[in-house]
Design a protein around this motif. Sequence first.
Motif, PDB file in Angstrom:
ATOM      1  N   VAL A  95      -6.803   7.648  -0.376  1.00 36.89           N
ATOM      2  CA  VAL A  95      -5.762   6.903   0.338  1.00 36.89           C
ATOM      3  C   VAL A  95      -6.299   6.245   1.610  1.00 36.89           C
ATOM      4  O   VAL A  95      -5.632   5.410   2.207  1.00 36.89           O
ATOM      5  CB  VAL A  95      -4.545   7.818   0.606  1.00 36.89           C
ATOM      6  CG1 VAL A  95      -4.854   8.822   1.705  1.00 36.89           C
ATOM      7  CG2 VAL A  95      -3.291   7.019   0.897  1.00 36.89           C
ATOM      8  N   LYS A 153      -8.634   4.167   1.569  1.00 34.55           N
ATOM      9  CA  LYS A 153      -9.088   2.827   1.192  1.00 34.55           C
ATOM     10  C   LYS A 153      -7.898   1.877   1.071  1.00 34.55           C
ATOM     11  O   LYS A 153      -6.891   2.217   0.443  1.00 34.55           O
ATOM     12  CB  LYS A 153      -9.798   2.866  -0.174  1.00 34.55           C
ATOM     13  CG  LYS A 153     -11.045   3.703  -0.201  1.00 34.55           C
ATOM     14  CD  LYS A 153     -11.609   3.717  -1.630  1.00 34.55           C
ATOM     15  CE  LYS A 153     -12.748   4.717  -1.746  1.00 34.55           C
ATOM     16  NZ  LYS A 153     -13.169   4.917  -3.150  1.00 34.55           N
ATOM     17  N   GLY A 196      10.416   5.598  -4.816  1.00 29.98           N
ATOM     18  CA  GLY A 196       9.796   5.877  -3.523  1.00 29.98           C
ATOM     19  C   GLY A 196       8.390   5.342  -3.375  1.00 29.98           C
ATOM     20  O   GLY A 196       7.834   5.359  -2.276  1.00 29.98           O
ATOM     21  N   ARG A 231       7.451   2.156  -4.193  1.00 32.10           N
ATOM     22  CA  ARG A 231       7.579   0.750  -3.787  1.00 32.10           C
ATOM     23  C   ARG A 231       6.590  -0.155  -4.530  1.00 32.10           C
ATOM     24  O   ARG A 231       5.594  -0.608  -3.994  1.00 32.10           O
ATOM     25  CB  ARG A 231       7.399   0.572  -2.267  1.00 32.10           C
ATOM     26  CG  ARG A 231       8.243   1.460  -1.399  1.00 32.10           C
ATOM     27  CD  ARG A 231       9.685   0.985  -1.315  1.00 32.10           C
ATOM     28  NE  ARG A 231      10.355   1.012  -2.608  1.00 32.10           N
ATOM     29  CZ  ARG A 231      11.225   0.109  -3.036  1.00 32.10           C
ATOM     30  NH1 ARG A 231      11.496  -0.946  -2.315  1.00 32.10           N
ATOM     31  NH2 ARG A 231      11.805   0.210  -4.199  1.00 32.10           N
ATOM     32  N   ARG A 263      -1.956   1.836  -2.362  1.00 30.51           N
ATOM     33  CA  ARG A 263      -2.903   2.265  -3.379  1.00 30.51           C
ATOM     34  C   ARG A 263      -2.319   3.311  -4.330  1.00 30.51           C
ATOM     35  O   ARG A 263      -2.562   3.282  -5.536  1.00 30.51           O
ATOM     36  CB  ARG A 263      -4.106   2.845  -2.652  1.00 30.51           C
ATOM     37  CG  ARG A 263      -5.326   2.969  -3.490  1.00 30.51           C
ATOM     38  CD  ARG A 263      -6.536   3.312  -2.641  1.00 30.51           C
ATOM     39  NE  ARG A 263      -7.687   3.199  -3.503  1.00 30.51           N
ATOM     40  CZ  ARG A 263      -8.452   2.119  -3.586  1.00 30.51           C
ATOM     41  NH1 ARG A 263      -8.234   1.081  -2.822  1.00 30.51           N
ATOM     42  NH2 ARG A 263      -9.463   2.089  -4.431  1.00 30.51           N
ATOM     43  N   SER A 291      -3.631   3.330   9.562  1.00 24.86           N
ATOM     44  CA  SER A 291      -4.699   2.907   8.650  1.00 24.86           C
ATOM     45  C   SER A 291      -6.091   3.248   9.155  1.00 24.86           C
ATOM     46  O   SER A 291      -7.022   3.345   8.362  1.00 24.86           O
ATOM     47  CB  SER A 291      -4.640   1.387   8.428  1.00 24.86           C
ATOM     48  OG  SER A 291      -3.465   1.030   7.745  1.00 24.86           O
ATOM     49  N   LEU A 342      -5.331   6.282   6.667  1.00 22.49           N
ATOM     50  CA  LEU A 342      -4.284   6.047   5.674  1.00 22.49           C
ATOM     51  C   LEU A 342      -4.116   4.561   5.326  1.00 22.49           C
ATOM     52  O   LEU A 342      -2.997   4.106   5.052  1.00 22.49           O
ATOM     53  CB  LEU A 342      -2.951   6.625   6.171  1.00 22.49           C
ATOM     54  CG  LEU A 342      -2.861   8.150   6.110  1.00 22.49           C
ATOM     55  CD1 LEU A 342      -1.624   8.658   6.838  1.00 22.49           C
ATOM     56  CD2 LEU A 342      -2.841   8.619   4.651  1.00 22.49           C
ATOM     57  N   ALA A 343      -5.223   3.821   5.297  1.00 19.29           N
ATOM     58  CA  ALA A 343      -5.133   2.378   5.030  1.00 19.29           C
ATOM     59  C   ALA A 343      -4.400   2.080   3.723  1.00 19.29           C
ATOM     60  O   ALA A 343      -3.600   1.152   3.643  1.00 19.29           O
ATOM     61  CB  ALA A 343      -6.534   1.763   4.994  1.00 19.29           C
ATOM     62  N   GLY A 344      -4.686   2.871   2.695  1.00 26.81           N
ATOM     63  CA  GLY A 344      -4.081   2.621   1.395  1.00 26.81           C
ATOM     64  C   GLY A 344      -2.628   3.039   1.295  1.00 26.81           C
ATOM     65  O   GLY A 344      -1.959   2.721   0.312  1.00 26.81           O
ATOM     66  N   ALA A 345      -2.128   3.746   2.310  1.00 32.65           N
ATOM     67  CA  ALA A 345      -0.735   4.212   2.265  1.00 32.65           C
ATOM     68  C   ALA A 345       0.238   3.167   2.777  1.00 32.65           C
ATOM     69  O   ALA A 345       1.400   3.168   2.395  1.00 32.65           O
ATOM     70  CB  ALA A 345      -0.577   5.494   3.088  1.00 32.65           C
ATOM     71  N   ARG A 346      -0.238   2.265   3.628  1.00 36.94           N
ATOM     72  CA  ARG A 346       0.567   1.166   4.170  1.00 36.94           C
ATOM     73  C   ARG A 346       1.687   1.662   5.062  1.00 36.94           C
ATOM     74  O   ARG A 346       2.854   1.670   4.699  1.00 36.94           O
ATOM     75  CB  ARG A 346       1.132   0.282   3.035  1.00 36.94           C
ATOM     76  CG  ARG A 346       0.123  -0.235   2.019  1.00 36.94           C
ATOM     77  CD  ARG A 346      -0.716  -1.400   2.537  1.00 36.94           C
ATOM     78  NE  ARG A 346      -1.523  -0.978   3.655  1.00 36.94           N
ATOM     79  CZ  ARG A 346      -1.781  -1.734   4.732  1.00 36.94           C
ATOM     80  NH1 ARG A 346      -1.287  -2.907   4.858  1.00 36.94           N
ATOM     81  NH2 ARG A 346      -2.551  -1.292   5.694  1.00 36.94           N
ATOM     82  N   ASN A 369       7.065   3.217   1.818  1.00 42.30           N
ATOM     83  CA  ASN A 369       7.102   4.158   0.700  1.00 42.30           C
ATOM     84  C   ASN A 369       7.159   5.596   1.189  1.00 42.30           C
ATOM     85  O   ASN A 369       6.725   5.944   2.280  1.00 42.30           O
ATOM     86  CB  ASN A 369       5.934   3.896  -0.257  1.00 42.30           C
ATOM     87  CG  ASN A 369       4.614   4.365   0.283  1.00 42.30           C
ATOM     88  OD1 ASN A 369       4.255   5.528   0.130  1.00 42.30           O
ATOM     89  ND2 ASN A 369       3.877   3.469   0.940  1.00 42.30           N
ATOM     90  N   LEU A 397       5.736   8.392   0.117  1.00 43.25           N
ATOM     91  CA  LEU A 397       4.497   9.158   0.265  1.00 43.25           C
ATOM     92  C   LEU A 397       3.839   8.841   1.608  1.00 43.25           C
ATOM     93  O   LEU A 397       3.286   9.726   2.267  1.00 43.25           O
ATOM     94  CB  LEU A 397       3.544   8.844  -0.895  1.00 43.25           C
ATOM     95  CG  LEU A 397       4.097   9.165  -2.291  1.00 43.25           C
ATOM     96  CD1 LEU A 397       3.161   8.647  -3.381  1.00 43.25           C
ATOM     97  CD2 LEU A 397       4.326  10.663  -2.464  1.00 43.25           C
TER      98      LEU A 397
END
Lengths: 367, 367
Positions: A61, A63, A229, A231, A256, B222, B227-231, B255, B257
């Motif tokens: 996560v 990336k 959840g 998105r 991701r 990020s 947590l870049a991929g979590a947005r 989202n 998560l």
Amino acid sequence: MSRIPLTPVVNALPSTVPFVGPEALERQRGVAFKARLGANESGFGPSPRVIKAIERAAVDVWKYCDPENYDLKQVLARHHGVDPENIAVGEGIDALFGYAVRMFVEPGITVATSLGAYPTFNFHVNGYGGRLVTTPYQDDREDPGALLDLAMRETARLIFFANPDNPMGSWWSADAVANLIGNIPETALLILDEAYGEFAPQGTLPPLDMDNPRLLRFRTFSKAYGLAGARIGYVIGEAGLVKCFDKVRNHFGVNRLAQEAALAALADQAYLGEVIARVGSARQRIAAIARQQGLKPLPSATNFVTIDCGRDGAYARRLLDALIAQGIFVRMPGVEPLNRCIRVSAAPDVELDLFAEALPQALRAVG
Amino acid sequence: MSRIPLTPVVNALPSTVPFVGPEALERQRGVAFKARLGANESGFGPSPRVIKAIERAAVDVWKYCDPENYDLKQVLARHHGVDPENIAVGEGIDALFGYAVRMFVEPGITVATSLGAYPTFNFHVNGYGGRLVTTPYQDDREDPGALLDLAMRETARLIFFANPDNPMGSWWSADAVANLIGNIPETALLILDEAYGEFAPQGTLPPLDMDNPRLLRFRTFSKAYGLAGARIGYVIGEAGLVKCFDKVRNHFGVNRLAQEAALAALADQAYLGEVIARVGSARQRIAAIARQQGLKPLPSATNFVTIDCGRDGAYARRLLDALIAQGIFVRMPGVEPLNRCIRVSAAPDVELDLFAEALPQALRAVG
């Protein structure tokens, strides 16, 4: 110190959270809901393989996502028998509606929809300064003929149509929708919301036509695939039109974990079939519970059942509040005459048991 | 069949994916990168507790997120010693920049930034039809005085300033930034990008002032939180100003998560401290590797080191391509004179070993 001015379009918008989530109601009530049947989420959850895929992807996560959503577009293209260039992936169908509206709507532009149809689409139209015109539902269905007449008369640039429909659960045949598509005015583009498409009977979704530059079809992983959840959603359309989403979309916007989840979800079509079957049974059960209390369930091609409570909007609202007071989260349509109904999402039996228990009590409470 | 027209603003935008992801380069090369040092992601990853939190939350991914982001705003408010009303949470800092630009920018509105500063912010300004004016970096730093002069001269409505800065890694003291804030022209709002703030030395971030309605400070999960991929990101500011994000934001956009991950990340400040220490060591190592090859690392208050390759942009581009050819993903600034540099993200030793091995070979290859 004085503020600097917002743009006139944004300044005119309300500073509210327009869609009250169940969490906000839980905070007000000070207690969690016992059954979550209000947002047409899938209480059946995603495939166990999807949950495993998320768990596996968690270590990555850190990336950023692939801004081209390449892998997912490849798989979606194969799944639908179209080219990857016919697909744009977005951070949920709501974000994609927002991009589509932004592409075509500015002050002075008219958008046609049905009175009581999906409010988040309207939120975007208002958000970009568009002018909404509406035509009523007919017999609890969107009215394609009236919508076309309205769009023609008002020179609408966008037409919104959902098949199957939320909040009523109603639907039209693929032929009727093909007829709507065939009669889109030359000045308009059809926003065809098929968020509930997977639940509809065979012969509801018209075949995909990738040559029509005045049609965009929106799909989501939030409903049948159980990933609200996460998105993630997508739009299917003519390649040149779909390419325009690259002008405005947030290129690194899709997270991701959602992309990995969506890939795993698509790969488990057997699970999707199971969910659709379970949703079908749950619809029957919700309908039976309603009938048992003298209420009238409407036919549904979605993952919810809209229940005609037989009186006016104020009565349905009181019933809804009485259900909420008993820990059952349900929602209802926002406008007359649809608001004589409440809307109950398909869910596992344990939650429908609670609904079955709460409904007669709620009816007694409202008298 | 003919297309319907895009709005003039959107029509003028290019239909491209402006930011090439490492995945696209991997597809071109047909082989995965050995080291991912180009996007200032955190190769140290998020806290193990964050990964556990994501794994735990996966079963609930069928539920929409809380559109008020209530829990996260509470925790962020405590973390920063402000009120929850001073915080808006968004689906990544890029989305929040987009919302901020949309709130204030339309055709005819001017935005001031530094030539070579964060391109995604410029993407949004162009995307809403704004007019960008720029002032050059001075000694590889953004130039607050020149930026203020420019904003005053051009009656800019927004001023973008990043502290610490990407792509150069440079920074200003809290006093210098406070001076910038104190001198914002009456017609302007300062967009203060503090995405790399956690890495900066004490005395870099000015104290939070929640009374200033012409300042928005942007933070992200990020970078330091991995947590870049979590947005997920957030903006801090005066309550009335922050409330305006509710006018335009995609309310269900963050989202579920990511929200759980962010909560777990904030709760593990010990891990954050470790990451910051490891990033500090990695910066020293990248600098040493560069120096060993006769290149000049620039000072950095971020999680990357920008390396002056000592010649022009064409040379740095060749060196970058040579590194990419060896499986080392790095990026470089886009404009002169910054583009004499390449930019290398802090990462675990195993990846920096590969960089150390590849750099002399790449230098030999470009001659």
